[in-house]
Design a protein around this motif. Sequence first.
Motif, PDB file in Angstrom:
ATOM      1  N   TRP A  17      -3.104   1.270  -4.930  1.00 49.83           N
ATOM      2  CA  TRP A  17      -3.360   0.226  -3.942  1.00 49.83           C
ATOM      3  C   TRP A  17      -3.341  -1.162  -4.571  1.00 49.83           C
ATOM      4  O   TRP A  17      -3.039  -2.148  -3.890  1.00 49.83           O
ATOM      5  CB  TRP A  17      -4.681   0.477  -3.226  1.00 49.83           C
ATOM      6  N   TRP A  20       0.103  -2.157  -4.150  1.00 53.67           N
ATOM      7  CA  TRP A  20       0.394  -2.555  -2.765  1.00 53.67           C
ATOM      8  C   TRP A  20      -0.110  -3.975  -2.490  1.00 53.67           C
ATOM      9  O   TRP A  20       0.605  -4.792  -1.902  1.00 53.67           O
ATOM     10  CB  TRP A  20      -0.238  -1.575  -1.787  1.00 53.67           C
ATOM     11  N   HIS A  24       3.020  -5.720  -1.493  1.00 56.95           N
ATOM     12  CA  HIS A  24       3.186  -5.391  -0.066  1.00 56.95           C
ATOM     13  C   HIS A  24       4.510  -4.666   0.189  1.00 56.95           C
ATOM     14  O   HIS A  24       5.123  -4.820   1.251  1.00 56.95           O
ATOM     15  CB  HIS A  24       3.089  -6.645   0.810  1.00 56.95           C
ATOM     16  N   TYR A  26       5.786  -1.141   0.694  1.00 53.47           N
ATOM     17  CA  TYR A  26       5.333   0.224   0.952  1.00 53.47           C
ATOM     18  C   TYR A  26       6.207   1.254   0.250  1.00 53.47           C
ATOM     19  O   TYR A  26       5.724   2.320  -0.151  1.00 53.47           O
ATOM     20  CB  TYR A  26       5.312   0.484   2.456  1.00 53.47           C
ATOM     21  N   LEU A  33       1.261   7.814  -2.303  1.00 55.58           N
ATOM     22  CA  LEU A  33       0.153   7.697  -1.352  1.00 55.58           C
ATOM     23  C   LEU A  33       0.014   8.972  -0.531  1.00 55.58           C
ATOM     24  O   LEU A  33      -1.099   9.480  -0.338  1.00 55.58           O
ATOM     25  CB  LEU A  33       0.383   6.502  -0.421  1.00 55.58           C
ATOM     26  N   ASN A  43      -9.545   7.370   0.537  1.00 55.47           N
ATOM     27  CA  ASN A  43      -8.929   6.063   0.762  1.00 55.47           C
ATOM     28  C   ASN A  43      -7.433   6.191   1.009  1.00 55.47           C
ATOM     29  O   ASN A  43      -6.858   5.453   1.814  1.00 55.47           O
ATOM     30  CB  ASN A  43      -9.188   5.136  -0.421  1.00 55.47           C
ATOM     31  N   GLN A  46      -7.083   7.395   4.574  1.00 52.91           N
ATOM     32  CA  GLN A  46      -7.218   6.256   5.484  1.00 52.91           C
ATOM     33  C   GLN A  46      -5.915   5.455   5.547  1.00 52.91           C
ATOM     34  O   GLN A  46      -5.423   5.118   6.633  1.00 52.91           O
ATOM     35  CB  GLN A  46      -8.332   5.327   5.004  1.00 52.91           C
ATOM     36  N   SER A  47      -5.372   5.150   4.389  1.00 51.80           N
ATOM     37  CA  SER A  47      -4.225   4.247   4.299  1.00 51.80           C
ATOM     38  C   SER A  47      -2.937   4.883   4.801  1.00 51.80           C
ATOM     39  O   SER A  47      -2.037   4.178   5.271  1.00 51.80           O
ATOM     40  CB  SER A  47      -4.047   3.789   2.844  1.00 51.80           C
ATOM     41  N   TYR A  48      -2.838   6.190   4.701  1.00 60.99           N
ATOM     42  CA  TYR A  48      -1.631   6.895   5.132  1.00 60.99           C
ATOM     43  C   TYR A  48      -1.287   6.548   6.580  1.00 60.99           C
ATOM     44  O   TYR A  48      -0.124   6.279   6.914  1.00 60.99           O
ATOM     45  CB  TYR A  48      -1.833   8.402   4.970  1.00 60.99           C
ATOM     46  N   LEU A  50      -1.987   3.924   8.287  1.00 61.19           N
ATOM     47  CA  LEU A  50      -1.672   2.522   8.528  1.00 61.19           C
ATOM     48  C   LEU A  50      -0.174   2.262   8.505  1.00 61.19           C
ATOM     49  O   LEU A  50       0.301   1.304   9.118  1.00 61.19           O
ATOM     50  CB  LEU A  50      -2.358   1.638   7.481  1.00 61.19           C
ATOM     51  N   HIS A  82      -8.519   5.469  11.604  1.00 61.21           N
ATOM     52  CA  HIS A  82      -7.111   5.186  11.328  1.00 61.21           C
ATOM     53  C   HIS A  82      -6.205   6.269  11.910  1.00 61.21           C
ATOM     54  O   HIS A  82      -5.117   5.956  12.418  1.00 61.21           O
ATOM     55  CB  HIS A  82      -6.894   5.060   9.822  1.00 61.21           C
ATOM     56  N   THR A 156     -10.582  -6.586   8.924  1.00 63.06           N
ATOM     57  CA  THR A 156      -9.548  -5.876   9.683  1.00 63.06           C
ATOM     58  C   THR A 156      -9.898  -5.830  11.162  1.00 63.06           C
ATOM     59  O   THR A 156      -9.010  -5.740  12.010  1.00 63.06           O
ATOM     60  CB  THR A 156      -9.368  -4.426   9.176  1.00 63.06           C
TER      61      THR A 156
END
Length: 241
Positions: A17, A20, A24, A26, A33, A43, A46-48, A50, A82, A156
Amino acid sequence: MLEFNFTELDNDFITLWSKWILTHDYNLIKNNLEKLAELGQVNAVQSYYLFLDKNEIPNTIIDDIVDDLRGENFNFILAKAHKSGFYEKGYSDLIKQKEYLLRNGYYDDELEALNIQIERTQTWQLRDRAARNCLVQYNNSKNPLVLERFGEILCTMAGDKLFSKKQRKLCKTLTKMYENNPDSPELAYALGKNLIFFKDYDDKAVIKGNEILSQLASRSFSDKLLNYKLRSNTFSNSYEL
């Protein structure tokens, strides 16, 4: 998870991360990820969601992991939020409408009505629950890493950055803790994010934050993640025609 009971997979997420935040891009983190999420690192889970496009078929392994999460830990609730954001019909459209109104300077009844619609969604209610539970966990533990996450969750939700006295005080606390323990990746990561996210566009702070995250992003992944990727690829290739 990053705030408590830190593991090697948590450390992998920090590496991932950090990259990232700096780029930025991906495509640089996508495969790692998803594999990290399959291993259950919360984490990454969660991010998957997004980045998951509405036309993509979700990873059922990750879906099942979220469904099996139990308890009031804010990270678990945020993972559910998420996932809900991906599946809940109309939620992403409401968020896009709000972003459009904010970009174009609308702060009237139209925005207020849209906020009411958003706050009625399951996704928003889960996010709100995650934020409230994060604050409870901070008040119980006084762990500054939890306070950092609380600020990020609020950002967020609010669609803006927070520059409160509490965040400035947190930066001083994290800086002192990091100076006393420079080999702690979780402290370095929290401080790097704080310098970038909450310093009111202070160029020196951003440069320092970028330097910290660059060091974290340049590290190798754990054998656990690398071996899992290898096994997954071997399994997939064995069924190619």
